[in-house]
Each structure stands twice: as structure tokens, then as C-alpha cells.
Enzyme design. Sequence first.
Site, PDB file in Angstrom:
ATOM      1  N   CYS A 237       1.012  -1.230  -0.010  1.00 32.00           N
ATOM      2  CA  CYS A 237       0.161   0.099   0.171  1.00 32.00           C
ATOM      3  C   CYS A 237       1.011   1.201   0.008  1.00 32.00           C
ATOM      4  O   CYS A 237       2.093   1.275  -0.292  1.00 32.00           O
ATOM      5  CB  CYS A 237      -0.973   0.028   1.189  1.00 32.00           C
ATOM      6  SG  CYS A 237      -0.279   0.035   2.724  1.00 32.00           S
TER       7      CYS A 237
ATOM      8  N   ASN B 255       2.246   1.478   4.444  1.00 33.71           N
ATOM      9  CA  ASN B 255       2.825   0.115   4.963  1.00 33.71           C
ATOM     10  C   ASN B 255       2.216   0.387   6.646  1.00 33.71           C
ATOM     11  O   ASN B 255       2.933  -0.406   7.394  1.00 33.71           O
ATOM     12  CB  ASN B 255       4.004  -0.220   4.852  1.00 33.71           C
ATOM     13  CG  ASN B 255       4.218  -1.848   5.131  1.00 33.71           C
ATOM     14  OD1 ASN B 255       5.572  -2.105   5.492  1.00 33.71           O
ATOM     15  ND2 ASN B 255       3.458  -2.558   4.985  1.00 33.71           N
TER      16      ASN B 255
ATOM     17  N   CYS C 288      -1.296   0.672   7.438  1.00 30.25           N
ATOM     18  CA  CYS C 288      -2.667   0.293   7.712  1.00 30.25           C
ATOM     19  C   CYS C 288      -3.268  -0.625   6.721  1.00 30.25           C
ATOM     20  O   CYS C 288      -3.450  -1.788   7.449  1.00 30.25           O
ATOM     21  CB  CYS C 288      -3.797   1.753   7.250  1.00 30.25           C
ATOM     22  SG  CYS C 288      -3.323   3.211   8.242  1.00 30.25           S
ATOM     23  N   ARG C 289      -3.260  -0.598   5.315  1.00 29.64           N
ATOM     24  CA  ARG C 289      -3.988  -1.535   4.571  1.00 29.64           C
ATOM     25  C   ARG C 289      -2.836  -2.839   4.594  1.00 29.64           C
ATOM     26  O   ARG C 289      -3.545  -4.094   4.563  1.00 29.64           O
ATOM     27  CB  ARG C 289      -4.282  -1.028   3.413  1.00 29.64           C
ATOM     28  CG  ARG C 289      -5.489  -0.121   3.323  1.00 29.64           C
ATOM     29  CD  ARG C 289      -5.418   0.568   1.963  1.00 29.64           C
ATOM     30  NE  ARG C 289      -4.406   1.672   1.815  1.00 29.64           N
ATOM     31  CZ  ARG C 289      -4.057   2.224   0.672  1.00 29.64           C
ATOM     32  NH1 ARG C 289      -4.879   2.178  -0.440  1.00 29.64           N
ATOM     33  NH2 ARG C 289      -3.226   3.191   0.840  1.00 29.64           N
ATOM     34  N   SER C 290      -1.788  -2.730   3.947  1.00 29.03           N
ATOM     35  CA  SER C 290      -0.816  -3.817   3.561  1.00 29.03           C
ATOM     36  C   SER C 290      -0.421  -4.614   4.832  1.00 29.03           C
ATOM     37  O   SER C 290      -0.508  -5.676   5.016  1.00 29.03           O
ATOM     38  CB  SER C 290       0.420  -3.233   2.696  1.00 29.03           C
ATOM     39  OG  SER C 290       1.163  -2.601   3.445  1.00 29.03           O
TER      40      SER C 290
ATOM     41  N   ASP D  96      -7.996   3.853   0.800  1.00 25.82           N
ATOM     42  CA  ASP D  96      -6.641   4.376   2.060  1.00 25.82           C
ATOM     43  C   ASP D  96      -7.795   4.727   3.131  1.00 25.82           C
ATOM     44  O   ASP D  96      -8.396   5.976   2.971  1.00 25.82           O
ATOM     45  CB  ASP D  96      -6.015   5.380   1.380  1.00 25.82           C
ATOM     46  CG  ASP D  96      -5.074   6.048   2.161  1.00 25.82           C
ATOM     47  OD1 ASP D  96      -5.200   5.653   3.511  1.00 25.82           O
ATOM     48  OD2 ASP D  96      -4.100   6.853   1.816  1.00 25.82           O
TER      49      ASP D  96
HETATM   50  P1  4NP Z   1      -1.496   2.718   4.300  1.00 24.23           P
HETATM   51  O1  4NP Z   1      -2.165   4.085   4.751  1.00 24.23           O
HETATM   52  O2  4NP Z   1      -1.265   3.165   2.900  1.00 24.23           O
HETATM   53  O3  4NP Z   1      -3.118   2.040   4.123  1.00 24.23           O
HETATM   54  O4  4NP Z   1      -0.839   2.485   5.289  1.00 24.23           O
HETATM   55  C1  4NP Z   1      -1.622   5.390   4.816  1.00 24.23           C
HETATM   56  C2  4NP Z   1      -0.879   5.686   5.787  1.00 24.23           C
HETATM   57  C3  4NP Z   1      -0.053   6.913   5.915  1.00 24.23           C
HETATM   58  C4  4NP Z   1      -0.163   7.738   4.883  1.00 24.23           C
HETATM   59  C5  4NP Z   1      -1.108   7.563   3.637  1.00 24.23           C
HETATM   60  C6  4NP Z   1      -1.747   6.329   3.724  1.00 24.23           C
HETATM   61  N1  4NP Z   1       0.608   9.057   4.846  1.00 24.23           N
HETATM   62  O5  4NP Z   1       0.248   9.801   4.063  1.00 24.23           O
HETATM   63  O6  4NP Z   1       1.316   9.252   6.037  1.00 24.23           O
END
Ligand code: 4NP
Length: 162
Positions: free
Chosen positions: A15, A18, A20-22, A132
Amino acid sequence: MLMKSCTPSSVLLVCLGNICRSPTAEEVFRQQAAIAGLSIKVDSAGTGDWHIGHKPDERAQRHAKAHGYKINKLIARQVNNDDFRNFDLILAMDAQNLADLQAIKDSLTDTTAKLALFSEEDPTYGGDDVPDPYQGDGEDFENVIERIESSAQAWIESWKAC
Ligand code: 4NP
């Protein structure tokens, strides 16, 4: 363990952050593969570098735990060129992640990794992004888990069937 020939020996879930989702997908995939009796190396990474070395987002940890997925020990890392040599299958949580991964793959000459959208095999969510949840609320984190469970199961069913 006898493995069907189409089952990848390694899968990387990717994602943006790294956190939240992945990482959630990593643990869901690991548990579902074990239940299905498939021996697959599973890992996760982010296309971005902001959260390298961090544990998963507290909200992601909490929602994952409520569904039986313990992700509090996972540590974020950024995807790198070696991932395209070391993993059979790299799955992107959304279309932007997929485009970013494709750009890395296109810059490399010696990769055999297959790239796909995480939802690709999913009869319910096929072709959709896992949205996201970072700026979202509890409902968004629940939606992430629902989609991840569904799409991971679809990959595993596809391998059991071949
Ligand atoms: P992820 O979520 O891609 O599912 O881990 C996010 C975590 C942090 C950010 C964006 C999406 N960020 O912009 O910091």
C-alpha cells in the site's frame, strides 16, 4: 507440503504507508494461507517512505485485533528493487500503488515478479481499490478489513482450484 503449481511461493502486499492496509493484509493472508494448507512466504511494504520503522497505525492495530489479526509486531518498510526479484507475486492495494509498482518494475530488467491489483480475483470487489483509510474513521477501517478478507480469500480459492 504438496503445492499446486500455480500457487506462488511468495506474496508481497503493498500500500502507500505500510501502516494501515498492507500490514493488515499481510496477517489476513498469512492466516488464510495457513488454514488452506498453503505454504507461502508473505510480507508487506509501502511505496512511500514516511513510516519506515513504524508499527502499524493504532487504529489499524485495534480493528485488526477485533477480527483476530495481531499486527502489533509488524514494522513498516518501503518496497525496493530486490522485492521484484524475491517475490513471485506483488499485490497492490489500489490503482495508484499498482501504477507506482509498475513504474519500478519497468525500470528493472531482471524481475519475474507478477504484479496485480489485490482485488483482481475477488468476485465481490474485483477491480476496486482497497480505499486508503488513513484520513478516515472506524467505519473505513472496518471496510478495509472486510475487503481484505474477501480479496485474500479469492486469491487462495483461485490457487486451490488450479
Ligand atoms: P496505508 O495508509 O497506505 O494503508 O498504510 C496510509 C498511511 C499513511 C499515509 C497514507 C496512507 N500517509 O500519508 O502518511
